[in-house]
Design a protein around this motif. Structure first.
Motif, short mmCIF file in Angstrom:
data_model
loop_
_atom_site.label_atom_id
_atom_site.label_comp_id
_atom_site.label_asym_id
_atom_site.label_seq_id
_atom_site.Cartn_x
_atom_site.Cartn_y
_atom_site.Cartn_z
N LEU A 1 0.75 -1.27 0.11
CA LEU A 1 0.01 -0.05 0.01
C LEU A 1 0.96 1.29 -0.04
N ARG A 2 1.87 1.37 1.04
CA ARG A 2 2.86 2.28 0.50
C ARG A 2 3.32 2.62 -0.65
N ARG A 3 3.73 1.64 -1.56
CA ARG A 3 4.20 1.72 -2.67
C ARG A 3 3.10 2.28 -3.71
N ILE A 4 1.92 1.97 -3.38
CA ILE A 4 0.85 2.77 -4.31
C ILE A 4 0.68 4.13 -3.95
N VAL A 5 0.50 4.46 -2.56
CA VAL A 5 0.73 5.51 -2.14
C VAL A 5 1.60 6.67 -2.40
N GLY A 6 2.70 6.06 -2.49
CA GLY A 6 4.06 6.56 -3.24
C GLY A 6 3.74 7.07 -4.64
N GLY A 7 3.55 6.10 -5.46
CA GLY A 7 3.36 6.06 -6.84
C GLY A 7 2.13 7.12 -7.08
N VAL A 8 1.10 7.30 -6.31
CA VAL A 8 0.00 8.18 -6.81
C VAL A 8 0.82 9.51 -6.35
N TYR A 9 1.60 9.86 -5.43
CA TYR A 9 2.01 11.00 -4.83
C TYR A 9 3.03 11.45 -5.83
N LEU A 10 4.11 10.48 -6.39
CA LEU A 10 4.88 10.93 -7.65
C LEU A 10 4.13 11.37 -8.88
N SER A 11 2.88 10.83 -8.95
CA SER A 11 2.29 11.02 -10.29
C SER A 11 1.54 12.57 -10.62
N PHE A 12 1.79 13.08 -9.25
CA PHE A 12 1.50 14.57 -8.96
C PHE A 12 2.55 15.57 -9.02
N LEU A 13 3.41 15.04 -8.05
CA LEU A 13 4.58 15.74 -7.53
C LEU A 13 5.45 16.03 -8.63
N LEU A 14 5.84 14.95 -9.70
CA LEU A 14 7.00 15.01 -10.70
C LEU A 14 6.46 16.07 -11.90
N PRO A 15 5.12 15.92 -12.15
CA PRO A 15 4.36 17.00 -13.23
C PRO A 15 4.36 18.50 -12.60
N ALA A 16 4.22 18.40 -11.22
CA ALA A 16 4.40 19.83 -10.77
C ALA A 16 5.84 20.48 -11.03
N LEU A 17 6.76 19.57 -10.45
CA LEU A 17 7.99 20.24 -10.68
C LEU A 17 8.62 20.32 -12.01
N MET A 18 8.11 19.62 -13.07
CA MET A 18 8.23 19.75 -14.37
C MET A 18 7.62 21.30 -14.91
N GLY A 19 6.31 21.48 -14.39
CA GLY A 19 5.87 22.91 -14.47
C GLY A 19 6.58 24.03 -13.96
N LEU A 20 7.12 23.69 -13.01
CA LEU A 20 8.02 24.94 -12.32
C LEU A 20 9.22 25.21 -13.08
#
Length: 165
Positions: free
Chosen positions: A37-56
């Motif tokens: 479950l931690r892996r899936i939670v982390g995967g969801v987190y990265l699916s929004f964090l990485l695009p946010a960083l790219m946007g910056l």
């Protein structure tokens, strides 16, 4: 829409999604107790964090310093692809659904495309877009896939059964 305005709104939206996801996660301590479950939670987190960083980085680099956003997109896309492929491999061992595998496989492909456009920006001209516009379209697809991960997870994929809590 001006590309700079798009990326400003996009980054803010993605960071908001990161915050909303962590609010959801805080209400479910049991999700962090199980490795799968931690892996899936982390995967969801990265699916929004990485695009946010790219946007910056797209805002900082913009048209005047394209090398900055291109390099950051390529690097962050490689991180996203590797993380997604690792999550996919663990999911197969943990018995995740085929639907989840399709979403993660598609996300890995989008990350590869983001890295390719970052490394070889001229390729975007083949579809009539500037490289930073092609990346915007790919990032939109990535966030849509992230929403698919959230939906599937919230609908029960990977979550413990009632008697396991």
């Amino acid at each position: 829409m001006d590309v700079s305005t798009f990326y400003a709104l996009f980054a803010a939206t993605c960071f908001t999604l990161v915050g909303l996801w962590w609010n959801v996660v805080q209400g479910h301590d049991d999700w962090m107790r199980r490795r799968a479950l931690r892996r899936i939670v982390g995967g969801v987190y990265l699916s929004f964090l990485l695009p946010a960083l790219m946007g910056l980085f797209a805002q900082v680099g913009g048209d005047s310093t394209p090398g900055l956003w291109r390099a950051s997109f390529a690097l962050l896309a490689v991180i996203g692809c590797v993380s997604t492929l690792r999550l996919l491999a663990h999911g197969r061992r943990d018995g995740s659904s085929p639907f989840l595998a399709v979403i993660m496989g598609a996300a890995a492909l989008v990350y590869v495309l983001i890295a390719v456009v970052g490394a070889v920006p001229g390729i975007a001209g083949a579809i009539g877009l500037a490289p930073i516009q092609a990346e915007a379209v790919l990032l939109i697809l990535l966030v849509v896939l992230g929403h698919g991960l959230v939906w599937r997870f919230m609908a029960g994929e990977g979550r413990p059964a009632e008697d396991e809590r």
